[in-house]
Structure formats: C-alpha cells, structure tokens
Design a protein around this motif. Sequence first.
Motif, PDB file in Angstrom:
ATOM      1  N   ILE A   1       7.220   9.563   1.052  1.00  0.00           N
ATOM      2  CA  ILE A   1       6.931   8.135   0.886  1.00  0.00           C
ATOM      3  C   ILE A   1       6.885   7.817  -0.601  1.00  0.00           C
ATOM      4  N   THR A   2       7.663   6.863  -1.037  1.00  0.00           N
ATOM      5  CA  THR A   2       7.616   6.472  -2.451  1.00  0.00           C
ATOM      6  C   THR A   2       6.361   5.642  -2.712  1.00  0.00           C
ATOM      7  N   CYS A   3       5.707   5.897  -3.843  1.00  0.00           N
ATOM      8  CA  CYS A   3       4.453   5.205  -4.114  1.00  0.00           C
ATOM      9  C   CYS A   3       4.287   4.904  -5.598  1.00  0.00           C
ATOM     10  N   MET A   4       3.401   3.955  -5.889  1.00  0.00           N
ATOM     11  CA  MET A   4       2.991   3.620  -7.249  1.00  0.00           C
ATOM     12  C   MET A   4       1.473   3.506  -7.281  1.00  0.00           C
ATOM     13  N   ILE A   5       0.920   3.613  -8.485  1.00  0.00           N
ATOM     14  CA  ILE A   5      -0.520   3.469  -8.713  1.00  0.00           C
ATOM     15  C   ILE A   5      -0.727   2.371  -9.737  1.00  0.00           C
ATOM     16  N   VAL A   6      -1.636   1.425  -9.432  1.00  0.00           N
ATOM     17  CA  VAL A   6      -1.978   0.367 -10.390  1.00  0.00           C
ATOM     18  C   VAL A   6      -3.499   0.304 -10.485  1.00  0.00           C
ATOM     19  N   ASP A   7      -4.013   0.644 -11.666  1.00  0.00           N
ATOM     20  CA  ASP A   7      -5.463   0.664 -11.896  1.00  0.00           C
ATOM     21  C   ASP A   7      -5.694   0.596 -13.396  1.00  0.00           C
ATOM     22  N   ASP A   8      -6.592  -0.273 -13.830  1.00  0.00           N
ATOM     23  CA  ASP A   8      -6.825  -0.420 -15.266  1.00  0.00           C
ATOM     24  C   ASP A   8      -7.718   0.679 -15.846  1.00  0.00           C
ATOM     25  N   GLU A   9      -8.202   1.600 -15.012  1.00  0.00           N
ATOM     26  CA  GLU A   9      -9.023   2.715 -15.478  1.00  0.00           C
ATOM     27  C   GLU A   9      -8.161   3.985 -15.556  1.00  0.00           C
ATOM     28  N   PRO A  10      -7.860   4.480 -16.773  1.00  0.00           N
ATOM     29  CA  PRO A  10      -7.006   5.677 -16.906  1.00  0.00           C
ATOM     30  C   PRO A  10      -7.515   6.890 -16.135  1.00  0.00           C
TER      31      PRO A  10
ATOM     32  N   GLN B   1       5.947  10.684  -3.076  1.00  0.00           N
ATOM     33  CA  GLN B   1       6.763  10.760  -4.288  1.00  0.00           C
ATOM     34  C   GLN B   1       6.319   9.643  -5.230  1.00  0.00           C
ATOM     35  N   LEU B   2       5.716  10.005  -6.364  1.00  0.00           N
ATOM     36  CA  LEU B   2       5.209   9.015  -7.309  1.00  0.00           C
ATOM     37  C   LEU B   2       6.351   8.448  -8.142  1.00  0.00           C
ATOM     38  N   MET B   3       6.518   7.125  -8.095  1.00  0.00           N
ATOM     39  CA  MET B   3       7.553   6.465  -8.887  1.00  0.00           C
ATOM     40  C   MET B   3       7.044   6.121 -10.281  1.00  0.00           C
ATOM     41  N   ALA B   4       5.785   5.635 -10.368  1.00  0.00           N
ATOM     42  CA  ALA B   4       5.208   5.263 -11.666  1.00  0.00           C
ATOM     43  C   ALA B   4       3.742   4.910 -11.488  1.00  0.00           C
ATOM     44  N   SER B   5       3.011   4.911 -12.608  1.00  0.00           N
ATOM     45  CA  SER B   5       1.613   4.471 -12.640  1.00  0.00           C
ATOM     46  C   SER B   5       1.459   3.421 -13.727  1.00  0.00           C
TER      47      SER B   5
ATOM     48  N   ILE C   1       3.866  -5.722 -11.976  1.00  0.00           N
ATOM     49  CA  ILE C   1       4.500  -6.653 -11.037  1.00  0.00           C
ATOM     50  C   ILE C   1       6.016  -6.521 -11.052  1.00  0.00           C
ATOM     51  N   ASN C   2       6.616  -6.579 -12.229  1.00  0.00           N
ATOM     52  CA  ASN C   2       8.077  -6.515 -12.326  1.00  0.00           C
ATOM     53  C   ASN C   2       8.623  -5.185 -11.822  1.00  0.00           C
ATOM     54  N   ALA C   3       7.908  -4.100 -12.138  1.00  0.00           N
ATOM     55  CA  ALA C   3       8.356  -2.779 -11.680  1.00  0.00           C
ATOM     56  C   ALA C   3       8.285  -2.670 -10.163  1.00  0.00           C
ATOM     57  N   ILE C   4       7.218  -3.193  -9.590  1.00  0.00           N
ATOM     58  CA  ILE C   4       7.060  -3.130  -8.131  1.00  0.00           C
ATOM     59  C   ILE C   4       8.154  -3.932  -7.441  1.00  0.00           C
ATOM     60  N   LYS C   5       8.434  -5.133  -7.955  1.00  0.00           N
ATOM     61  CA  LYS C   5       9.459  -5.973  -7.341  1.00  0.00           C
ATOM     62  C   LYS C   5      10.850  -5.372  -7.497  1.00  0.00           C
ATOM     63  N   ALA C   6      11.069  -4.679  -8.616  1.00  0.00           N
ATOM     64  CA  ALA C   6      12.388  -4.090  -8.861  1.00  0.00           C
ATOM     65  C   ALA C   6      12.601  -2.813  -8.057  1.00  0.00           C
ATOM     66  N   GLN C   7      11.579  -1.957  -8.005  1.00  0.00           N
ATOM     67  CA  GLN C   7      11.737  -0.638  -7.385  1.00  0.00           C
ATOM     68  C   GLN C   7      11.252  -0.589  -5.937  1.00  0.00           C
ATOM     69  N   LYS C   8      10.398  -1.542  -5.547  1.00  0.00           N
ATOM     70  CA  LYS C   8       9.934  -1.681  -4.167  1.00  0.00           C
ATOM     71  C   LYS C   8       9.412  -0.372  -3.575  1.00  0.00           C
ATOM     72  N   PRO C   9       8.306   0.135  -4.107  1.00  0.00           N
ATOM     73  CA  PRO C   9       7.717   1.337  -3.506  1.00  0.00           C
ATOM     74  C   PRO C   9       7.246   1.051  -2.085  1.00  0.00           C
TER      75      PRO C   9
ATOM     76  N   HIS D   1      -0.764 -10.468  -2.815  1.00  0.00           N
ATOM     77  CA  HIS D   1      -0.136 -11.627  -2.167  1.00  0.00           C
ATOM     78  C   HIS D   1       1.337 -11.780  -2.536  1.00  0.00           C
ATOM     79  N   ILE D   2       1.761 -11.177  -3.634  1.00  0.00           N
ATOM     80  CA  ILE D   2       3.140 -11.399  -4.087  1.00  0.00           C
ATOM     81  C   ILE D   2       3.960 -10.116  -4.088  1.00  0.00           C
ATOM     82  N   LEU D   3       3.518  -9.120  -3.355  1.00  0.00           N
ATOM     83  CA  LEU D   3       4.254  -7.865  -3.263  1.00  0.00           C
ATOM     84  C   LEU D   3       5.492  -8.022  -2.397  1.00  0.00           C
ATOM     85  N   PRO D   4       6.494  -7.150  -2.596  1.00  0.00           N
ATOM     86  CA  PRO D   4       7.628  -7.135  -1.663  1.00  0.00           C
ATOM     87  C   PRO D   4       7.142  -6.910  -0.234  1.00  0.00           C
ATOM     88  N   GLU D   5       7.846  -7.456   0.705  1.00  0.00           N
ATOM     89  CA  GLU D   5       7.420  -7.442   2.107  1.00  0.00           C
ATOM     90  C   GLU D   5       7.174  -6.033   2.636  1.00  0.00           C
ATOM     91  N   ASP D   6       7.976  -5.057   2.193  1.00  0.00           N
ATOM     92  CA  ASP D   6       7.897  -3.711   2.759  1.00  0.00           C
ATOM     93  C   ASP D   6       6.952  -2.778   2.004  1.00  0.00           C
TER      94      ASP D   6
END
Length: 243
Positions: A4-13, A30-34, A42-50, A69-74
């Motif tokens: 499963i492709t995934c991303m992490i978004v968190d302001d705490e390193p 499978q980690l795509m990016a953090s 936002i732009n990375a998520i919309k472009a790569q669609k994890p 609320h603004i994530l890609p549907e999938d």
Amino acid sequence: MRPITCMIVDDEPLAVRLLESYVERTPELQLMASYTDSITAINAIKAQKPELLFLDIQMPNIDGMELAHILPEDTRVVFTTAFKEYAFESYEVNALDFLLKPVRYNKFLASVEKARKALDMSQATAQSTPQHPNTIFIRVDGEWRNIPIEQIVYVNGMKDYVLFCLDNLPRPLVTHLTMKAVEDMLPKDRFLRVHRSYIVAVDKIRKVDRNDCIYIGDEVIHVPDGYLQAFRQFLESRAIERK
C-alpha cells in the motif's frame, strides 16, 4: 501482494520519524514521502495520490481536518493525534482510523489491516458497480424519499444533519447524514464540495464573483482557502471542456 502506498503528514519531526520507523518494519507499506508542512504536502498528495495517509490534526496553516476534506477520492486517512476529543469529528470525513499519540506499533498494524480491507473492498466494488444512478434515497421524517440527482441545487451540512435544497421544493429536505457520506453518494463530475458545510451542483451555479463567492439558489457561498485551489481547477477544467 502489492504494498500500500502511503505518506505521512505531521508537523512534529519526532512523530514523523516514529511513523517512518513503523512503515519500514511493515512490508505491506511503501512510503512515498513524509511532510512536516501541510501546505507543501497538499500538492504532493494530489499529484502522487497515495492510497493511505497518516495525518496529524493540529497543524499550522491548514490543519488535518481541513486537509482531509480536499484529498483525492481514493486516498484513505488514518488520523494521528494526541487529542482524543477529535475522534468524533474524524468520522465526518470518513477517516479509516484514529490513532492516539504516542502511537503503538500494534495499533498501527491494526490500521494498516483496515486499510488493506478497505482498498480490497473498494477495488471489488469498482469492478462490479454500474454507472452512477440518476436518483438517491434519503430518509426524511421516518420515510425514504427518492430524490432525482438533477433536482439537487446544493447540500448544506448542519452538525449531524444535512439539508438537501432542491429546485422544485420551497423548503429543504432534512436528513441524518454526514457530509462525507453525501459527497460519496453524488457523482463527482456534477457536484463539488466547496466548503466544509456545502456541496454544490456545478451546473446550477449562476456566477462566481471576484471574491470567490458562489451564487447558487438563494445562497451566496464563500469558498474558503482550503477548498479554493480545487474549486478553481474544476472551473478551469470545465471552461476548457466547453470551448
């Protein structure tokens, strides 16, 4: 089995590094990016669609709820937060799971399993689901009403209820649903969520003024920053289609 492709978004390193270590221990991911900045994410998520997003809630600029609320549907969401009071609100955006910090690995694995089941079910449904229906059923005053989609002007969310405003009725129909559930019911090529509390029928919009206010039915809806980019892109795509 494909990971499963995934991303992490968190302001705490530190929180990001912990989740990254969990992903490394989990062959099914499978980690795509953090990212520690939600706007950059936002732009990375919309472009790569994890397929899966581990998302903090309390962040500067755009918080996790607004971003969801603004994530890609999938893209499925697993919220990670230190504040359990957000648990109820997470259901509004149809979050897959809700993990309290500090996140334990066994809880993390349980979320991954939920993601796998949800993705498998979604794929099976996509293979068997016919063309989007022309009507939807909603429960109003204890009875089921069959609503033609073409009559819906906009939908307005109010806490645990939503109001369906139709072009052939003087008063809206009120039903117990979440905005996310309504969003999933309506065809994406005809309806767009432009606000946390509004979904509009694009073909029913009379105009959009220079202040990004939508004039539709009897309402004037200001599109907030969290929805503005997607809304403008949608309008531009429709304008190109109709040239």
